[in-house]
Scaffold this active site. Structure first.
Site, PDB file in Angstrom:
ATOM      1  N   ARG A  36       1.967   0.454  -6.257  1.00 39.23           N
ATOM      2  CA  ARG A  36       2.279  -0.362  -5.092  1.00 39.23           C
ATOM      3  C   ARG A  36       1.060  -1.123  -4.589  1.00 39.23           C
ATOM      4  O   ARG A  36       1.183  -2.077  -3.830  1.00 39.23           O
ATOM      5  CB  ARG A  36       2.827   0.536  -3.976  1.00 39.23           C
ATOM      6  CG  ARG A  36       4.047   1.309  -4.400  1.00 39.23           C
ATOM      7  CD  ARG A  36       4.489   2.162  -3.276  1.00 39.23           C
ATOM      8  NE  ARG A  36       4.758   1.351  -2.121  1.00 39.23           N
ATOM      9  CZ  ARG A  36       5.936   0.826  -1.840  1.00 39.23           C
ATOM     10  NH1 ARG A  36       6.950   1.051  -2.631  1.00 39.23           N
ATOM     11  NH2 ARG A  36       6.107   0.099  -0.777  1.00 39.23           N
ATOM     12  N   CYS A  42       0.860  -1.166   0.000  1.00 39.40           N
ATOM     13  CA  CYS A  42       0.000   0.000   0.000  1.00 39.40           C
ATOM     14  C   CYS A  42       0.904   1.226   0.000  1.00 39.40           C
ATOM     15  O   CYS A  42       2.092   1.119   0.225  1.00 39.40           O
ATOM     16  CB  CYS A  42      -0.876   0.003   1.230  1.00 39.40           C
ATOM     17  SG  CYS A  42      -1.682  -1.562   1.514  1.00 39.40           S
ATOM     18  N   LYS A  62       3.371  -4.050  -6.978  1.00 41.87           N
ATOM     19  CA  LYS A  62       4.801  -3.989  -7.264  1.00 41.87           C
ATOM     20  C   LYS A  62       5.636  -4.623  -6.155  1.00 41.87           C
ATOM     21  O   LYS A  62       6.530  -5.402  -6.430  1.00 41.87           O
ATOM     22  CB  LYS A  62       5.201  -2.526  -7.482  1.00 41.87           C
ATOM     23  CG  LYS A  62       6.684  -2.306  -7.771  1.00 41.87           C
ATOM     24  CD  LYS A  62       7.015  -2.662  -9.189  1.00 41.87           C
ATOM     25  CE  LYS A  62       8.466  -2.448  -9.543  1.00 41.87           C
ATOM     26  NZ  LYS A  62       8.853  -3.370 -10.637  1.00 41.87           N
ATOM     27  N   HIS A  77       6.861 -35.856 -22.497  1.00 41.57           N
ATOM     28  CA  HIS A  77       6.415 -36.616 -21.328  1.00 41.57           C
ATOM     29  C   HIS A  77       5.078 -36.109 -20.790  1.00 41.57           C
ATOM     30  O   HIS A  77       4.757 -36.355 -19.630  1.00 41.57           O
ATOM     31  CB  HIS A  77       7.474 -36.563 -20.228  1.00 41.57           C
ATOM     32  CG  HIS A  77       8.770 -37.206 -20.634  1.00 41.57           C
ATOM     33  ND1 HIS A  77       8.870 -38.539 -20.938  1.00 41.57           N
ATOM     34  CD2 HIS A  77       9.997 -36.681 -20.826  1.00 41.57           C
ATOM     35  CE1 HIS A  77      10.118 -38.820 -21.278  1.00 41.57           C
ATOM     36  NE2 HIS A  77      10.824 -37.700 -21.230  1.00 41.57           N
ATOM     37  N   TRP A 125      -4.072  -2.075  -1.018  1.00 40.71           N
ATOM     38  CA  TRP A 125      -4.108  -3.379  -1.699  1.00 40.71           C
ATOM     39  C   TRP A 125      -4.589  -4.328  -0.621  1.00 40.71           C
ATOM     40  O   TRP A 125      -3.890  -4.575   0.348  1.00 40.71           O
ATOM     41  CB  TRP A 125      -2.700  -3.717  -2.171  1.00 40.71           C
ATOM     42  CG  TRP A 125      -2.612  -4.784  -3.200  1.00 40.71           C
ATOM     43  CD1 TRP A 125      -2.882  -4.647  -4.534  1.00 40.71           C
ATOM     44  CD2 TRP A 125      -2.183  -6.133  -3.013  1.00 40.71           C
ATOM     45  NE1 TRP A 125      -2.644  -5.832  -5.178  1.00 40.71           N
ATOM     46  CE2 TRP A 125      -2.211  -6.769  -4.271  1.00 40.71           C
ATOM     47  CE3 TRP A 125      -1.769  -6.881  -1.910  1.00 40.71           C
ATOM     48  CZ2 TRP A 125      -1.853  -8.093  -4.450  1.00 40.71           C
ATOM     49  CZ3 TRP A 125      -1.415  -8.203  -2.101  1.00 40.71           C
ATOM     50  CH2 TRP A 125      -1.457  -8.794  -3.362  1.00 40.71           C
ATOM     51  N   ASN A 184       0.308   1.001   6.491  1.00 40.03           N
ATOM     52  CA  ASN A 184       0.839  -0.087   5.649  1.00 40.03           C
ATOM     53  C   ASN A 184       1.348  -1.176   6.572  1.00 40.03           C
ATOM     54  O   ASN A 184       1.901  -0.877   7.621  1.00 40.03           O
ATOM     55  CB  ASN A 184       2.052   0.396   4.835  1.00 40.03           C
ATOM     56  CG  ASN A 184       1.652   1.313   3.707  1.00 40.03           C
ATOM     57  OD1 ASN A 184       0.476   1.495   3.444  1.00 40.03           O
ATOM     58  ND2 ASN A 184       2.644   1.881   3.060  1.00 40.03           N
ATOM     59  N   GLY A 185       1.231  -2.415   6.128  1.00 35.95           N
ATOM     60  CA  GLY A 185       1.741  -3.516   6.947  1.00 35.95           C
ATOM     61  C   GLY A 185       0.599  -4.343   7.486  1.00 35.95           C
ATOM     62  O   GLY A 185      -0.546  -4.196   7.064  1.00 35.95           O
ATOM     63  N   GLU A 226       1.280 -12.353 -16.454  1.00 34.66           N
ATOM     64  CA  GLU A 226       0.943 -11.287 -15.510  1.00 34.66           C
ATOM     65  C   GLU A 226       0.336 -10.080 -16.182  1.00 34.66           C
ATOM     66  O   GLU A 226      -0.491  -9.407 -15.602  1.00 34.66           O
ATOM     67  CB  GLU A 226       2.059 -10.956 -14.507  1.00 34.66           C
ATOM     68  CG  GLU A 226       3.301 -10.434 -14.925  1.00 34.66           C
ATOM     69  CD  GLU A 226       4.349 -10.158 -13.837  1.00 34.66           C
ATOM     70  OE1 GLU A 226       4.053  -9.989 -12.639  1.00 34.66           O
ATOM     71  OE2 GLU A 226       5.510 -10.062 -14.239  1.00 34.66           O
ATOM     72  N   LYS A 252       5.913 -13.171 -17.379  1.00 29.90           N
ATOM     73  CA  LYS A 252       5.580 -11.838 -17.906  1.00 29.90           C
ATOM     74  C   LYS A 252       4.291 -11.899 -18.717  1.00 29.90           C
ATOM     75  O   LYS A 252       3.427 -11.046 -18.597  1.00 29.90           O
ATOM     76  CB  LYS A 252       6.670 -11.352 -18.860  1.00 29.90           C
ATOM     77  CG  LYS A 252       7.856 -10.677 -18.234  1.00 29.90           C
ATOM     78  CD  LYS A 252       7.584  -9.253 -17.845  1.00 29.90           C
ATOM     79  CE  LYS A 252       8.760  -8.711 -17.081  1.00 29.90           C
ATOM     80  NZ  LYS A 252       9.030  -9.446 -15.823  1.00 29.90           N
ATOM     81  N   GLU A 268      10.553 -17.095 -17.022  1.00 33.82           N
ATOM     82  CA  GLU A 268      10.348 -15.656 -16.866  1.00 33.82           C
ATOM     83  C   GLU A 268       9.458 -15.124 -17.996  1.00 33.82           C
ATOM     84  O   GLU A 268       8.597 -14.280 -17.769  1.00 33.82           O
ATOM     85  CB  GLU A 268      11.716 -14.957 -16.812  1.00 33.82           C
ATOM     86  CG  GLU A 268      11.725 -13.455 -17.051  1.00 33.82           C
ATOM     87  CD  GLU A 268      10.832 -12.635 -16.140  1.00 33.82           C
ATOM     88  OE1 GLU A 268      10.457 -13.109 -15.048  1.00 33.82           O
ATOM     89  OE2 GLU A 268      10.478 -11.502 -16.541  1.00 33.82           O
TER      90      GLU A 268
HETATM   91  C1  G6P Z   1       5.883  -8.888  -6.934  1.00 35.75           C
HETATM   92  C2  G6P Z   1       5.882  -8.277  -8.311  1.00 35.75           C
HETATM   93  C3  G6P Z   1       6.889  -8.993  -9.197  1.00 35.75           C
HETATM   94  C4  G6P Z   1       8.259  -8.996  -8.546  1.00 35.75           C
HETATM   95  C5  G6P Z   1       8.214  -9.606  -7.140  1.00 35.75           C
HETATM   96  C6  G6P Z   1       9.519  -9.448  -6.371  1.00 35.75           C
HETATM   97  O1  G6P Z   1       5.327 -10.153  -6.974  1.00 35.75           O
HETATM   98  O2  G6P Z   1       4.607  -8.347  -8.894  1.00 35.75           O
HETATM   99  O3  G6P Z   1       6.977  -8.317 -10.452  1.00 35.75           O
HETATM  100  O4  G6P Z   1       9.154  -9.703  -9.349  1.00 35.75           O
HETATM  101  O5  G6P Z   1       7.203  -8.959  -6.371  1.00 35.75           O
HETATM  102  O6  G6P Z   1       9.749  -8.094  -6.102  1.00 35.75           O
HETATM  103  P1  G6P Z   1      11.155  -7.546  -5.630  1.00 35.75           P
HETATM  104  O7  G6P Z   1      10.937  -6.097  -5.354  1.00 35.75           O
HETATM  105  O8  G6P Z   1      11.544  -8.321  -4.407  1.00 35.75           O
HETATM  106  O9  G6P Z   1      12.120  -7.782  -6.751  1.00 35.75           O
END
Ligand code: G6P
Length: 613
Positions: free
Chosen positions: A27, A2, A608, A506, A76, A102-103, A490, A487, A483
């Site tokens: 965030r 948040c 994020k 398999h 969030w 937050n938290g 997401e 992407k 990865e």
């Molecule tokens: C969240 C984001 C991802 C990111 C991950 C780790 O899940 O949606 O895009 O890779 O956190 O974030 P960090 O800040 O630890 O790299």
């Protein structure tokens, strides 16, 4: 996760708060709210909050919303659904206190029960509301004491900012585990959970440490501990370009951040390559050659994309240094009572430096006496501070939820680490120099991949039509596929599943038909032939192929009727090629999501930095 902003000074608070919240939306963004203390002797508290985006809140803000002191929040959801009532700020029900938080408060259930028994009517499902009531019910003299008393009763994490109608000249803030930064202006003060919300107004900041509180008035700030004893926190000027926090002419932050990769990669390399000895210098690592040689194993920990790039990094360490290495999601690692070995080097990878699972994994390792280094982008973040040493990534601010330039710099950071570990072992000087030269070429080649954007846009538009996709690769190519699939799912919300190419036969081949494209990572390495053989198996079953490879790689005679698209990225050294292949997949994911009209910077249900468990 948040976001928090606060303002006290000579200007109207609401517009500043809304602007700041807009910059924090990445965030966490399922609801937003602001509170101001109105003018006049009674200094009425006004609160506006609602589910939805900050712009919805701004559009519906009551006309009379004046006040030069205020706090704001983007949420969030953790406790309770995203609705108007659960949005912050929370109040004490009497209109005196407003709190943004937050938290997570771990003992919220017990505190809620206690308040309910005392006759308090709690209106929301949140943990935060209890704080507003604890502060509102306190008989302490000062707001500082009331807040200190309340946080002393709380177990868990918080960054919080409090307004009280009886103390209309101030905001009291407190921090434990969730970042808070004080911004110092000219006869005005700011507070925010992220620098992004401050830089338009000031680059003079002061950081709070866990367990500390602060009072902000227009004229300055005062920091103190829970027992009200003063602590001194010096102000510093942060060296950031406010423009770095703007998307500029780009249609999204993700687009801007993808295109910044060549310069970002140059920054992470700057001053760290040693051509003469074919190695790297990593000043922040704080390990001498003897300590580096004593490492018997490397364990990489991260979440999301940081975990996938951690797999690429573990591969680099094994390949260049011949030290057993693997990556694991930090969230899993810390819950399985991990065995911490004295001769293992633990590597925590995080863009934000705040991801709670990664942070708690670091704390668990250190508590057991293990040694952790961080690959972290945000300077001074919690993970960076908890580690024994590290490599800062210098990617610059990353706003889009989907990580691009930070991820690329994580890969480069791993290459630098693996090179150094290798060169104190058996990696030859000529191989060292070969890799140094490869790293020097990398920024320009990243630019060459990005220059293929027009062709990849068209291809991505077609891929976006598929409901299901496979991303496949082997060994170095497998984390690239993982990865890439991450992407794609997401931001495009398509079902993209990563598999080892070798495992297709398999199981997953059963799903292949003309409606299921396979994005195949085919680097130019010792496995090329085997990879190509698998492509033929897919094509023979009518599966459309997108082959991400290098010019000159021979794909053999695929059936004439097969649908095959080919993406050729430049060749570097084969150890470093994975990142060039990864960037091509970023462009595919981006343009698939764009073709589907999605809000790319803020994918649904994601945030994020995930600062809660
Ligand atoms: C969240 C984001 C991802 C990111 C991950 C780790 O899940 O949606 O895009 O890779 O956190 O974030 P960090 O800040 O630890 O790299």
């Amino acid at each position: 996760m948040c976001g928090i902003v606060g303002y006290v000074g000579g200007q109207q608070a609401a517009p500043l708060l809304l602007e700041g919240l807009g910059r924090l939306e990445h965030r966490g963004y399922d609801s937003a709210g602001v509170a101001v203390l109105g003018p006049g002797r009674e200094s009425r508290l006004r609160v506006a909050k609602r589910a939805g985006r900050v712009r919805d809140l701004a559009e519906r803000l009551p006309k009379r919303f004046a006040g030069k002191v205020g706090v704001g929040h983007t949420r969030w959801a953790t406790h309770g659904p995203a609705n108007d009532v659960n949005a912050h700020p929370h109040t004490d029900g009497k209109g005196d206190v407003a709190v943004v938080h937050n938290g997570i408060i771990d003992n919220a259930a017990a505190l809620r029960a206690e308040l309910t028994d005392a006759g308090v009517d709690l209106v929301s499902d949140t943990d935060t509301e209890v704080l507003a009531h604890l502060i509102g019910r306190s008989s302490a003299e000062s707001l500082e004491e009331k807040v200190a008393e309340a946080v002393a009763r709380v177990e868990g994490t918080y960054g919080l900012a409090v307004l009280h109608a009886a103390y209309p000249d101030r905001i009291v803030v407190a921090r434990n585990g969730s970042p808070l930064i004080i911004g110092i202006g000219d006869h005005e003060m700011f507070v925010a959970s992220d620098l992004a919300a401050l830089v338009r107004y000031t680059t003079r900041v002061a950081h709070l440490d866990d367990g500390e509180l602060a009072t902000l008035t227009a004229e300055g700030f005062h920091t103190f501990r829970q027992d009200l004893s003063a602590v001194s926190r010096a102000a510093e000027t942060v060296d950031v370009d406010p423009a770095a926090y703007d998307a500029g002419d780009h249609e999204s932050y993700m687009h801007k951040e993808m295109l910044e990769q060549p310069e970002a990669a140059e920054r992470v390399l700057r001053g760290r390559l040693d051509e003469r000895f074919g190695t790297s210098h990593l000043g922040g690592l704080d390990l001498d050659a003897r300590e580096l040689r004593a490492i018997r194993r490397v364990k990489v920990l991260g979440c999301g994309s940081a975990y996938y790039v951690g797999e690429m990094g573990a591969g680099l360490v094994e390949e260049l240094a011949r030290i057993p290495a693997d990556a694991e999601p930090a969230s899993e690692f810390r819950y399985r009572n991990p065995i911490i070995e004295p001769d293992t080097l633990y590597v925590a990878v995080s863009q934000s430096g705040e991801t709670v699972d990664t942070l708690l994994a670091v704390q668990e390792i250190r508590r057991k006496g293990g040694r952790v280094v961080g690959l972290v982008n945000v300077v001074g973040s919690a993970i960076a501070r908890e580690c024994d040493g590290g490599i800062y990534l210098h990617a610059g601010p990353e706003v889009a939820v989907a990580s691009t330039k930070a991820l690329t710099n994580m890969f480069v950071g791993f290459a630098l680490l693996a090179l150094q570990l290798g060169r104190v072992r058996d990696l030859s000087i000529s191989d060292g120099r070969r890799l140094v030269a490869g790293l020097q070429r990398l920024p320009e080649q990243l630019g060459e991949v990005l220059a293929q954007e027009p062709a990849l846009t068209e291809l991505a538009g077609r891929l976006a039509q598929a409901e299901n996709l496979f991303f496949v690769g082997r060994v170095r190519g497998y984390p690239v596929a993982r990865e890439g699939a991450q992407k794609f799912k997401e931001i495009s919300y398509r079902h993209a599943e990563a598999y080892q190419t070798s495992e297709l036969k398999h199981g997953p081949l059963a799903l292949i038909d003309a409606s299921v494209p396979t994005v195949a990572i085919v680097p130019d390495d010792e496995l090329t032939e085997r990879n190509v053989a698998a492509l033929h198996e897919v094509a023979a079953r009518g599966g459309p192929l997108v082959v991400v490879t290098h010019a000159g790689v021979d794909l053999g005679d695929l059936p004439a009727q097969a649908s095959v698209d080919r993406v050729d990225v430049p060749r570097n050294e084969r150890e470093l090629d994975p990142i060039l292949l990864t960037v091509a997949l970023q462009l595919l994911a981006y343009h698939a999501a764009a073709a589907l009209g999605h809000d790319i910077d803020k994918p649904r249900n994601l945030a994020k930095s995930v600062t809660v468990e």
